[in-house]
Scaffold this motif. Structure first.
Motif, PDB file in Angstrom:
ATOM      1  N   GLY A   1      25.919 -38.120  -1.436  1.00  0.00           N
ATOM      2  CA  GLY A   1      25.664 -36.887  -2.163  1.00  0.00           C
ATOM      3  C   GLY A   1      26.658 -36.635  -3.279  1.00  0.00           C
ATOM      4  O   GLY A   1      26.297 -36.101  -4.337  1.00  0.00           O
ATOM      5  N   ALA A   2      27.911 -37.025  -3.071  1.00  0.00           N
ATOM      6  CA  ALA A   2      28.941 -36.813  -4.090  1.00  0.00           C
ATOM      7  C   ALA A   2      28.586 -37.508  -5.397  1.00  0.00           C
ATOM      8  O   ALA A   2      28.924 -37.027  -6.485  1.00  0.00           O
ATOM      9  CB  ALA A   2      30.286 -37.306  -3.571  1.00  0.00           C
TER      10      ALA A   2
ATOM     11  N   GLY B   1      21.587 -27.435   3.418  1.00  0.00           N
ATOM     12  CA  GLY B   1      21.316 -28.236   4.601  1.00  0.00           C
ATOM     13  C   GLY B   1      19.882 -28.019   5.059  1.00  0.00           C
ATOM     14  O   GLY B   1      19.057 -27.458   4.329  1.00  0.00           O
ATOM     15  N   THR B   2      19.574 -28.435   6.266  1.00  0.00           N
ATOM     16  CA  THR B   2      18.237 -28.237   6.806  1.00  0.00           C
ATOM     17  C   THR B   2      18.278 -28.295   8.331  1.00  0.00           C
ATOM     18  O   THR B   2      19.139 -28.961   8.908  1.00  0.00           O
ATOM     19  CB  THR B   2      17.239 -29.285   6.276  1.00  0.00           C
ATOM     20  OG1 THR B   2      15.965 -29.086   6.886  1.00  0.00           O
ATOM     21  CG2 THR B   2      17.709 -30.700   6.565  1.00  0.00           C
TER      22      THR B   2
ATOM     23  N   ARG C   1      12.048 -23.288 -11.567  1.00  0.00           N
ATOM     24  CA  ARG C   1      11.799 -22.517 -12.795  1.00  0.00           C
ATOM     25  C   ARG C   1      12.855 -22.799 -13.850  1.00  0.00           C
ATOM     26  O   ARG C   1      12.557 -22.845 -15.054  1.00  0.00           O
ATOM     27  CB  ARG C   1      11.778 -21.023 -12.443  1.00  0.00           C
ATOM     28  CG  ARG C   1      11.744 -20.075 -13.631  1.00  0.00           C
ATOM     29  CD  ARG C   1      10.419 -20.159 -14.370  1.00  0.00           C
ATOM     30  NE  ARG C   1      10.344 -19.205 -15.453  1.00  0.00           N
ATOM     31  CZ  ARG C   1      10.854 -19.399 -16.673  1.00  0.00           C
ATOM     32  NH1 ARG C   1      11.488 -20.522 -16.963  1.00  0.00           N
ATOM     33  NH2 ARG C   1      10.731 -18.459 -17.610  1.00  0.00           N
ATOM     34  N   HIS C   2      14.098 -23.034 -13.416  1.00  0.00           N
ATOM     35  CA  HIS C   2      15.206 -23.200 -14.356  1.00  0.00           C
ATOM     36  C   HIS C   2      15.659 -24.650 -14.494  1.00  0.00           C
ATOM     37  O   HIS C   2      16.722 -24.921 -15.058  1.00  0.00           O
ATOM     38  CB  HIS C   2      16.369 -22.299 -13.947  1.00  0.00           C
ATOM     39  CG  HIS C   2      16.041 -20.837 -14.015  1.00  0.00           C
ATOM     40  ND1 HIS C   2      15.855 -20.163 -15.199  1.00  0.00           N
ATOM     41  CD2 HIS C   2      15.812 -19.921 -13.032  1.00  0.00           C
ATOM     42  CE1 HIS C   2      15.564 -18.898 -14.953  1.00  0.00           C
ATOM     43  NE2 HIS C   2      15.529 -18.723 -13.647  1.00  0.00           N
ATOM     44  N   ASP C   3      14.869 -25.573 -13.955  1.00  0.00           N
ATOM     45  CA  ASP C   3      15.120 -27.005 -14.099  1.00  0.00           C
ATOM     46  C   ASP C   3      16.509 -27.397 -13.585  1.00  0.00           C
ATOM     47  O   ASP C   3      17.244 -28.153 -14.224  1.00  0.00           O
ATOM     48  CB  ASP C   3      14.961 -27.436 -15.561  1.00  0.00           C
ATOM     49  CG  ASP C   3      14.773 -28.946 -15.708  1.00  0.00           C
ATOM     50  OD1 ASP C   3      14.261 -29.575 -14.747  1.00  0.00           O
ATOM     51  OD2 ASP C   3      15.148 -29.498 -16.756  1.00  0.00           O
ATOM     52  N   ILE C   4      16.841 -26.875 -12.401  1.00  0.00           N
ATOM     53  CA  ILE C   4      18.122 -27.178 -11.750  1.00  0.00           C
ATOM     54  C   ILE C   4      17.834 -28.066 -10.551  1.00  0.00           C
ATOM     55  O   ILE C   4      16.961 -27.744  -9.738  1.00  0.00           O
ATOM     56  CB  ILE C   4      18.823 -25.881 -11.299  1.00  0.00           C
ATOM     57  CG1 ILE C   4      19.159 -25.008 -12.513  1.00  0.00           C
ATOM     58  CG2 ILE C   4      20.087 -26.196 -10.500  1.00  0.00           C
ATOM     59  CD1 ILE C   4      19.605 -23.605 -12.144  1.00  0.00           C
ATOM     60  N   PRO C   5      18.525 -29.195 -10.388  1.00  0.00           N
ATOM     61  CA  PRO C   5      18.257 -30.065  -9.234  1.00  0.00           C
ATOM     62  C   PRO C   5      18.536 -29.358  -7.918  1.00  0.00           C
ATOM     63  O   PRO C   5      19.548 -28.660  -7.774  1.00  0.00           O
ATOM     64  CB  PRO C   5      19.192 -31.254  -9.456  1.00  0.00           C
ATOM     65  CG  PRO C   5      20.211 -30.798 -10.434  1.00  0.00           C
ATOM     66  CD  PRO C   5      19.568 -29.748 -11.275  1.00  0.00           C
ATOM     67  N   PHE C   6      17.616 -29.558  -6.963  1.00  0.00           N
ATOM     68  CA  PHE C   6      17.699 -28.919  -5.659  1.00  0.00           C
ATOM     69  C   PHE C   6      17.764 -30.021  -4.601  1.00  0.00           C
ATOM     70  O   PHE C   6      16.768 -30.690  -4.324  1.00  0.00           O
ATOM     71  CB  PHE C   6      16.464 -28.028  -5.435  1.00  0.00           C
ATOM     72  CG  PHE C   6      16.448 -27.298  -4.123  1.00  0.00           C
ATOM     73  CD1 PHE C   6      17.060 -26.057  -3.985  1.00  0.00           C
ATOM     74  CD2 PHE C   6      15.829 -27.847  -3.010  1.00  0.00           C
ATOM     75  CE1 PHE C   6      17.044 -25.379  -2.773  1.00  0.00           C
ATOM     76  CE2 PHE C   6      15.810 -27.176  -1.796  1.00  0.00           C
ATOM     77  CZ  PHE C   6      16.419 -25.944  -1.677  1.00  0.00           C
ATOM     78  N   TYR C   7      18.957 -30.219  -4.035  1.00  0.00           N
ATOM     79  CA  TYR C   7      19.195 -31.300  -3.084  1.00  0.00           C
ATOM     80  C   TYR C   7      19.295 -30.754  -1.666  1.00  0.00           C
ATOM     81  O   TYR C   7      19.833 -29.663  -1.440  1.00  0.00           O
ATOM     82  CB  TYR C   7      20.494 -32.036  -3.421  1.00  0.00           C
ATOM     83  CG  TYR C   7      20.523 -32.652  -4.807  1.00  0.00           C
ATOM     84  CD1 TYR C   7      19.644 -33.676  -5.157  1.00  0.00           C
ATOM     85  CD2 TYR C   7      21.451 -32.220  -5.762  1.00  0.00           C
ATOM     86  CE1 TYR C   7      19.676 -34.237  -6.421  1.00  0.00           C
ATOM     87  CE2 TYR C   7      21.492 -32.782  -7.026  1.00  0.00           C
ATOM     88  CZ  TYR C   7      20.601 -33.784  -7.353  1.00  0.00           C
ATOM     89  OH  TYR C   7      20.638 -34.345  -8.597  1.00  0.00           O
TER      90      TYR C   7
ATOM     91  N   THR D   1      14.373 -31.993  -5.061  1.00  0.00           N
ATOM     92  CA  THR D   1      14.709 -33.095  -5.974  1.00  0.00           C
ATOM     93  C   THR D   1      14.974 -34.370  -5.201  1.00  0.00           C
ATOM     94  O   THR D   1      14.522 -35.450  -5.588  1.00  0.00           O
ATOM     95  CB  THR D   1      15.939 -32.725  -6.819  1.00  0.00           C
ATOM     96  OG1 THR D   1      15.694 -31.478  -7.486  1.00  0.00           O
ATOM     97  CG2 THR D   1      16.259 -33.812  -7.837  1.00  0.00           C
ATOM     98  N   ALA D   2      15.704 -34.256  -4.093  1.00  0.00           N
ATOM     99  CA  ALA D   2      15.994 -35.428  -3.262  1.00  0.00           C
ATOM    100  C   ALA D   2      16.550 -34.975  -1.923  1.00  0.00           C
ATOM    101  O   ALA D   2      17.165 -33.909  -1.818  1.00  0.00           O
ATOM    102  CB  ALA D   2      16.992 -36.360  -3.952  1.00  0.00           C
ATOM    103  N   LEU D   3      16.334 -35.801  -0.907  1.00  0.00           N
ATOM    104  CA  LEU D   3      17.020 -35.662   0.371  1.00  0.00           C
ATOM    105  C   LEU D   3      18.232 -36.585   0.350  1.00  0.00           C
ATOM    106  O   LEU D   3      18.128 -37.755  -0.028  1.00  0.00           O
ATOM    107  CB  LEU D   3      16.105 -36.063   1.532  1.00  0.00           C
ATOM    108  CG  LEU D   3      14.820 -35.268   1.754  1.00  0.00           C
ATOM    109  CD1 LEU D   3      14.065 -35.854   2.946  1.00  0.00           C
ATOM    110  CD2 LEU D   3      15.103 -33.795   1.981  1.00  0.00           C
TER     111      LEU D   3
END
Length: 357
Positions: free
Chosen positions: A149-150, A241-242, A266-272, A329-331
């Motif tokens: 992730g880093a 987390g999840t 909406r704001h095109d920010i990556p969501f990991y 965006t990704a797991l």
């Protein structure tokens, strides 16, 4: 403020033939441990949020089985097996959404069944060894996940997180906060924006506390400020987390996560999403199949002795919501990054089953 990575949160520990867990209901004001030496005590600790966070719940449940075996080991074989059956049932009922609970119990159950010809004393020793192994593995998994992730976070990134997916939610290091810790250890400068996370305030009480202990710059905001910060350019990435991921990549996490994911899109920010493979539940086709826990309405009425809601008002308190895979965006897993195109191509099952060790 200079970031460091030397602080260690000991969320749970084996000590004097019992499991000790930080009472997370008391943080940040008081750091105290609750001691459990029975499955019933561990189940109550999970149910009452003494310990929380999917990976930490799984580790605690494994110890709960081992502890019950220690109490029963002097019994006749039939009584021993019946007592263990009751312990498995009790722990399985403690919280419904976090799949790591059931993953850990299933692992302990498979071992127990394979050992059934042995005497109770021998089974007990092996169950305790397995609980210790699950504990150590969780820390290694989080460290591996953190390293992957880093790599996704640029130097100087302003990263938002929701709830607490830190060392307190795991056996150590953390999932989402483990990504931050690993990035800082790699020499990157980060600043963390922590959503307070109504109604139980895990972000305000726990995430902020962890980051302050480690001197990682952190800014606390209320949940309804998240959209404003995204709109005004104050967020570069979001890492959460999840508690459970369905086979199609839908993600269940603390209530409010779905709202943040929609805003991020909406704001095109990556969501990991930081997600150990044990949290992926291939038995559930979509997020609609994930059970959503409804918690005590008193958590919404107020906090501790301070009550702000009027008597007689109707209250809902779902503890989790589901974020559709198309918003992820990704797991981030311990075996690498599963990008959105692979999620949407319904490759999650093959990724989980075929990823190299």
């Amino acid at each position: 403020m200079t970031a460091t990575s030397g602080y260690t949160v000991e969320t749970l520990r084996w000590k004097n033939d019992a499991i000790e867990m930080i009472d997370q209901r008391l943080l940040p004001g008081t750091k105290a441990y609750v001691r459990c030496d029975t499955a019933a005590c561990v189940a109550a600790a999970i149910r009452n949020m003494v310990i929380r966070g999917a990976p930490a719940i799984g580790v605690a449940a494994a110890y709960g089985i081992a502890l019950e075996a220690r109490h029963l080991k002097a019994a006749f074989s039939g009584q021993f097996q019946t007592g263990l059956d009751q312990a498995f049932d009790l722990l399985a009922q403690s919280r419904p959404t976090a799949v790591n609970l059931f993953w850990a119990l299933n692992r302990m159950q498979l071992l127990r069944r394979s050992l059934s010809p042995l005497e109770p004393f021998e089974i007990t020793e092996r169950l305790l060894a397995e609980a210790h192994a699950i504990h150590k593995e969780d820390i290694r998994i989080n460290q591996a996940m953190g390293a992957y992730g880093a790599s996704l976070l640029p130097d100087g990134a302003r990263v938002m997180t929701h709830c607490n997916a830190g060392a307190l939610a795991t056996a150590g290091h953390g999932t989402a906060l483990g990504v931050f810790r690993s990035a800082v250890a790699a020499g990157k400068r980060l600043s963390v924006i922590a959503n307070e996370t109504r109604p139980f305030l895990q972000g305000a009480r726990l995430t902020a506390w962890e980051m302050v202990q480690e001197n990682i710059p952190v800014t606390l905001i209320t949940d309804n400020m998240a959209g404003h910060l995204m709109q005004t350019g104050g967020i570069d990435a979001i890492v959460v987390g999840t508690d459970r991921v369905a086979a199609n990549g839908d993600v269940a996490n603390k209530i409010g996560t779905y709202m943040i994911a929609v805003l991020a899109k909406r704001h095109d920010i990556p969501f990991y999403v930081a997600c150990p493979l044990s949290t992926i539940d291939l038995t559930l086709e979509t997020g609609a199949d994930i059970p959503i826990e409804e918690r005590d309405i008193n958590e919404v009425k107020g906090f501790r002795e301070c009550i702000w809601a009027p008597e007689g008002v109707s209250i809902r308190n779902p503890a989790f919501d589901v974020t559709p895979a198309e918003l992820v965006t990704a797991l981030i897993t311990e075996k690498g990054i599963i990008t959105n195109d692979r999620l949407m191509a319904k490759e999650l099952k093959s990724v989980v089953e075929n990823s190299p060790a």
